[in-house]
Design an enzyme around this catalytic site. Structure first.
Site: not given
Ligand code: NAI
Length: 457
Positions: A37, A40, A112, A183, A186, A204, A315, A440
């Protein structure tokens, strides 16, 4: 025995690719060290959606007065919320196992290691056994980025700092939470914890939250959560973590904030080491695996799908990348259309987007026009909302009037964005979209409304 495909990693890319390969009659082996799994299912998409559903029910009950509902004596039981999350994960984990079984995929639960390749194929050791596969699909995923901030490693060790891998085991709501990184992870976690009574601060380093999402939508989301009590510190760098204290430098100067729990969510990076990939020496570029749109690496027969590629760590991207890899193994020519991959942030309201934003189009020198409509043009939105500041934006190519991007902030955005992906993938023009019949009253109708408004520009 020589397998047609060995899949390394049992997350969305791995289990989906293996299932597809097995269904197509390929002799398939899947090697996974932990539970099937991946991130995700165990510490990402599914745990967060399960938690967020509880938060949403809680918020609805709390805020029902404007809708004629008064609830008293409300309480939130994090133990039960997490127990339910664990149940949901178990159900879906069993579903993955069944799918693989039904597709005749052999699953090995062991770490692996790639030993090398020769004319017979790729040699992989898993546990104490040796396996050979004509093709190897890398689906090893990603790990959290741990920046070199003083005190961070010690905090992770002590458990006061958590990543998404640990946060979902919390059986109580901390009094306060500092989120480093505004991001996707967060914001979803800020949405959850702030909804259930925790004091949340998001730090951020950029001047906006939500990364690459439409800037105006990022602003609306920011305002929504600021009003709900989340403290956002933008343009702010964390300089040290010292026990419960997080020190930072912001435009206002040095400062610190104390929190019971610190969540580190500053991005993830592909997992490319620790399993013998160097024995195959695939072409790399700045630490990234070089992979074409069909998942092919520079080593014939070596494919990659999912977060390990590091192009679109989602995912659903992983599923599609795995599909094109298996198609190539079977002699096909499919490619991933990265321009039509939707992305969602499951806050309340949700943010969903696909394709170009005005900013990304400008960077590429594309000649585009933007149409923006308030969600209040949707009858259902008005019926279900007291207030509400949602919007829908379409990005349209000026010349041929094709749809290039759709950006939404509203409830249900996650459920309707696939339609916009399809429109972009099929290169529909704004006039063609204006003729589509939407049910609608629905939230999705906003896309037709925006298309019709664009048509009259
Ligand atoms: P992210 O890349 O979405 O966001 C990271 C954030 O941290 C950015 O805004 C960046 O500017 C900030 N940042 C980086 N270094 C920093 C620092 N030292 N101090 C303060 N801010 C800083 O990464 P995140 O949220 O960790 O997610 C990881 C991955 O998981 C992403 O690729 C995301 O697409 C995926 N994910 C997708 C979800 C969804 O599709 N709903 C849900 C959760 C995760």
């Amino acid at each position: 025995m020589v397998y047609d495909v060995i899949v390394l990693g049992g997350g969305p890319a791995g289990y989906h690719g293996a299932t597809l390969a097995g269904k197509k009659g390929l002799q398939t082996l899947l090697v996974e060290a932990k539970e099937l799994g991946g991130v995700c299912l165990h510490s990402g998409c599914i745990p967060s959606k399960t938690w967020l559903q509880s938060a949403k029910i809680f918020a609805h009950a709390q805020n029902g007065a404007a809708y004629g509902i008064k609830a008293e004596g409300l309480s939130f039981d994090q133990r039960r919320v997490t127990a339910r999350k664990n149940k949901v994960v178990r159900i879906l984990n069993a579903g993955v196992k069944t799918k693989l079984q039904n597709a005749n995929v052999q699953v090995v639960t062991a770490k692996g290691a790639i030993l090398g390749n020769d004319s017979t194929g790729f040699q992989v050791k898993a546990g104490s056994e040796y396996y050979t596969g004509k093709n190897l699909l890398l689906a090893t995923g990603s790990v959290p980025v741990i920046p070199p901030i003083p005190g961070l490693a010690a905090g992770l060790e002590a458990g006061t700092v958590k990543t998404n891998a640990e946060i979902f085991d919390l059986d109580h709501i901390p009094a306060s939470l500092v989120v480093i990184g505004g991001g996707v992870i967060g914001l979803e976690m800020a949405a959850y914890f702030s909804a259930v009574g925790c004091k949340v601060t998001v730090i951020e380093m950029q001047d906006r939250i939500g990364g690459e999402i439409d800037r105006e939508i990022a602003g609306i989301l920011h305002d929504n959560y600021r009003k709900k009590g989340v403290d956002f510190k933008l343009n702010t760098q964390v300089t040290a973590v010292d026990g419960p204290r997080v020190r930072f430098t912001s435009p206002a100067g040095e400062g610190e904030v104390e929190a019971e729990v610190v969540l580190l969510s500053v991005g993830r990076q592909p997992l490319l080491s620790g399993f013998g990939l160097e024995n195959l020496q695939p072409q790399m570029d700045h630490g990234r695996l070089v992979v074409d749109r069909s998942g092919r690496t520079s080593v014939p027969g070596l494919y990659a799908a999912g977060d390990v590629i590091g192009r679109s760590m989602l995912a659903h991207t992983a599923y599609r990348e795995a599909e094109v890899c298996i198609d190539r193994i079977l002699g096909g020519t499919e490619e991933v259309n990265y321009e039509a991959i939707p992305a969602v942030i499951y806050t309340d309201p949700e943010v969903a987007s696909v394709g170009e934003t005005a900013e990304s189009a400008a960077r590429k020198g594309l000649d585009v026009q933007t149409v923006k409509v308030s969600m209040r043009y949707s009858g259902r939105y008005v019926a279900e909302h007291e207030g509400g500041d949602g919007i829908c934006k379409l990005i349209v190519a000026h010349g041929d009037r094709r749809l290039l991007g759709v950006h939404l902030i509203t409830e249900y955005a996650s459920e309707l964005i696939y339609g916009a992906s399809l429109m972009i993938d099929r290169k529909l023009t704004i006039e063609e979209i204006g003729k589509v019949v939407f049910p609608h009253p629905t939230i999705s109708e906003i896309i037709k409304e925006a298309a019709l408004q664009y048509g009259s520009i």
